[in-house]
Design an enzyme around this catalytic site. Sequence first.
Site, PDB file in Angstrom:
ATOM      1  N   ASP A  94      -1.836   6.888   5.957  1.00 40.63           N
ATOM      2  CA  ASP A  94      -2.910   6.024   5.514  1.00 40.63           C
ATOM      3  C   ASP A  94      -3.124   4.914   6.704  1.00 40.63           C
ATOM      4  O   ASP A  94      -2.421   3.947   6.976  1.00 40.63           O
ATOM      5  CB  ASP A  94      -2.499   5.205   4.332  1.00 40.63           C
ATOM      6  CG  ASP A  94      -3.451   4.370   3.500  1.00 40.63           C
ATOM      7  OD1 ASP A  94      -4.347   3.990   4.450  1.00 40.63           O
ATOM      8  OD2 ASP A  94      -2.968   3.407   2.949  1.00 40.63           O
ATOM      9  N   TRP A 142       0.849  -1.262  -0.065  1.00 38.56           N
ATOM     10  CA  TRP A 142       0.108   0.017  -0.084  1.00 38.56           C
ATOM     11  C   TRP A 142       0.925   1.188   0.242  1.00 38.56           C
ATOM     12  O   TRP A 142       0.546   2.198  -0.897  1.00 38.56           O
ATOM     13  CB  TRP A 142      -1.080  -0.091   1.280  1.00 38.56           C
ATOM     14  CG  TRP A 142      -2.173  -0.936   0.906  1.00 38.56           C
ATOM     15  CD1 TRP A 142      -2.295  -2.139   1.672  1.00 38.56           C
ATOM     16  CD2 TRP A 142      -2.967  -1.080  -0.104  1.00 38.56           C
ATOM     17  NE1 TRP A 142      -3.464  -2.847   1.098  1.00 38.56           N
ATOM     18  CE2 TRP A 142      -3.733  -2.319  -0.047  1.00 38.56           C
ATOM     19  CE3 TRP A 142      -3.385  -0.217  -1.278  1.00 38.56           C
ATOM     20  CZ2 TRP A 142      -4.780  -2.532  -0.953  1.00 38.56           C
ATOM     21  CZ3 TRP A 142      -4.232  -0.666  -2.239  1.00 38.56           C
ATOM     22  CH2 TRP A 142      -5.264  -1.724  -1.890  1.00 38.56           C
ATOM     23  N   LYS A 199     -12.931  -1.248   5.736  1.00 38.84           N
ATOM     24  CA  LYS A 199     -12.115  -2.142   6.716  1.00 38.84           C
ATOM     25  C   LYS A 199     -12.603  -1.979   8.251  1.00 38.84           C
ATOM     26  O   LYS A 199     -13.161  -3.142   8.697  1.00 38.84           O
ATOM     27  CB  LYS A 199     -10.584  -2.098   6.524  1.00 38.84           C
ATOM     28  CG  LYS A 199      -9.751  -2.782   5.318  1.00 38.84           C
ATOM     29  CD  LYS A 199      -9.362  -1.940   4.619  1.00 38.84           C
ATOM     30  CE  LYS A 199      -9.070  -2.556   3.237  1.00 38.84           C
ATOM     31  NZ  LYS A 199      -8.024  -1.761   2.183  1.00 38.84           N
TER      32      LYS A 199
HETATM   33  C1  LIG Z   1      -7.429  -1.240   1.447  1.00 31.60           C
HETATM   34  C2  LIG Z   1      -6.302  -0.310   1.460  1.00 31.60           C
HETATM   35  C3  LIG Z   1      -6.137   0.906   0.654  1.00 31.60           C
HETATM   36  C4  LIG Z   1      -7.047   0.860  -0.373  1.00 31.60           C
HETATM   37  O1  LIG Z   1      -8.259   1.383  -0.373  1.00 31.60           O
HETATM   38  P1  LIG Z   1      -9.420   1.867  -1.433  1.00 31.60           P
HETATM   39  O2  LIG Z   1     -10.287   2.234  -0.738  1.00 31.60           O
HETATM   40  O3  LIG Z   1      -9.623   0.460  -1.998  1.00 31.60           O
HETATM   41  O4  LIG Z   1      -8.696   2.683  -2.355  1.00 31.60           O
HETATM   42  C5  LIG Z   1      -5.266   1.585   0.775  1.00 31.60           C
HETATM   43  N1  LIG Z   1      -4.475   1.555   1.990  1.00 31.60           N
HETATM   44  C6  LIG Z   1      -4.365   0.560   2.857  1.00 31.60           C
HETATM   45  C7  LIG Z   1      -3.538   0.535   3.922  1.00 31.60           C
HETATM   46  C8  LIG Z   1      -5.549  -0.435   2.797  1.00 31.60           C
HETATM   47  O5  LIG Z   1      -5.543  -1.466   3.557  1.00 31.60           O
END
Ligand SMILES: *Cc1c(COP(=O)(O)O)cnc(C)c1O
Length: 360
Positions: free
Chosen positions: A171, A102, A195
């Site tokens: 993030d 990521w 999530k």
């Molecule tokens: C799932 C995830 C993403 C991507 O998220 P989207 O909402 O599908 O763009 C980015 N960073 C992390 C750490 C993730 O787990």
Amino acid sequence: MSRAYNFNAGPAALPLEVLEIAQRELTDFNGTGMSIMEHSHRGKAYDAVHAEAVANMGKLLGITDDYQVLFLQGGASLQFAQVPMNLLGQGQTADYINSGAWASKAIKEAKKVGTVNILADTSKDIPTTLPDFDALPYTKGAAYVHVTSNETIAGTQMKTFPKTEAPLIADMSSDILCKPIDVSQFGLIYAGAQKNLGPSGVTLVVIRKDLAERAPETLPTMLQYRTQMGENSLYNTPPTFGIYILMLVTRWLLEKGGAAGIEKINQAKADKLYTAFDNSGGFYKGTAVKEFRSTMNVTWRLPSEELEAQFIKDAIALKMSGLKGHRSVGGIRASIYNACPAEAIDALIAFMADFQAKNG
Ligand SMILES: *Cc1c(COP(=O)(O)O)cnc(C)c1O
């Protein structure tokens, strides 16, 4: 009713209580004779939902007036670009820690906007690990430092954060609100909701207000944070149903004692599962180094890929879904976010013992 044991990485399990409330209210929200989805985003009914979602999120994160909670669209993936578009000025450098898949994607987008300095790269390390933050070559006068708090695929999680002069951007898609954090350490936090917060389609951004002023006026209106800040995320039509579910999840979290309450539950769940494979005599082997093991995404391997395939197949027969590791790394991954109940982990551990007895 027969609910599956849901270990999906995202979209992921939602609290059953939340789904039941949504079900009850689906066709008639609060006696209004229509679903919340059918209400105007500028009407009274939705307004109360939106206000509660913002307020609860602020309370759960413990933010001060210097920060603002936004509900945007485009997922965390759009934030990979929107962050540098707003915060990485011409001639400036942004520092990034490449901790995995990521973080790599965030870096790829930032490079399209400006100069990126990679402070450390642990993305290919096996076992998966994280760097020592104190030893990193931070850029003097950097626009910001970007981290990924939890690598969803690698199964690593930052237990502390770098202390940086430049604003720290995180993030937190896969571990937001799994434990208390001190928001004042950060300039900006973002997370796709699917999530730990609700359904896909909503992206949480928590921004220190002064940072929004950095964006160039030439940036398209929808991509400037200040646009949505000035309109309380209602500049255009927000994903109203997603924000409604997220609001119900924030209520559920407050009932669990907030971030501190859920942290205890999460730690107990993760400890149980890690102990199960540590005590398996090497049959189940964790893929992350111990000090960085994630409490959200637990990753491990079996002695062979054939056994892993059999493990996943047998698990599915017991209504355990989502245990296949990410296609890029293989192995097994159990995503045990806030809403994954302790019973699901107990069932998984019992199955693991049984599987080892048969195949070990
Ligand atoms: C799932 C995830 C993403 C991507 O998220 P989207 O909402 O599908 O763009 C980015 N960073 C992390 C750490 C993730 O787990």
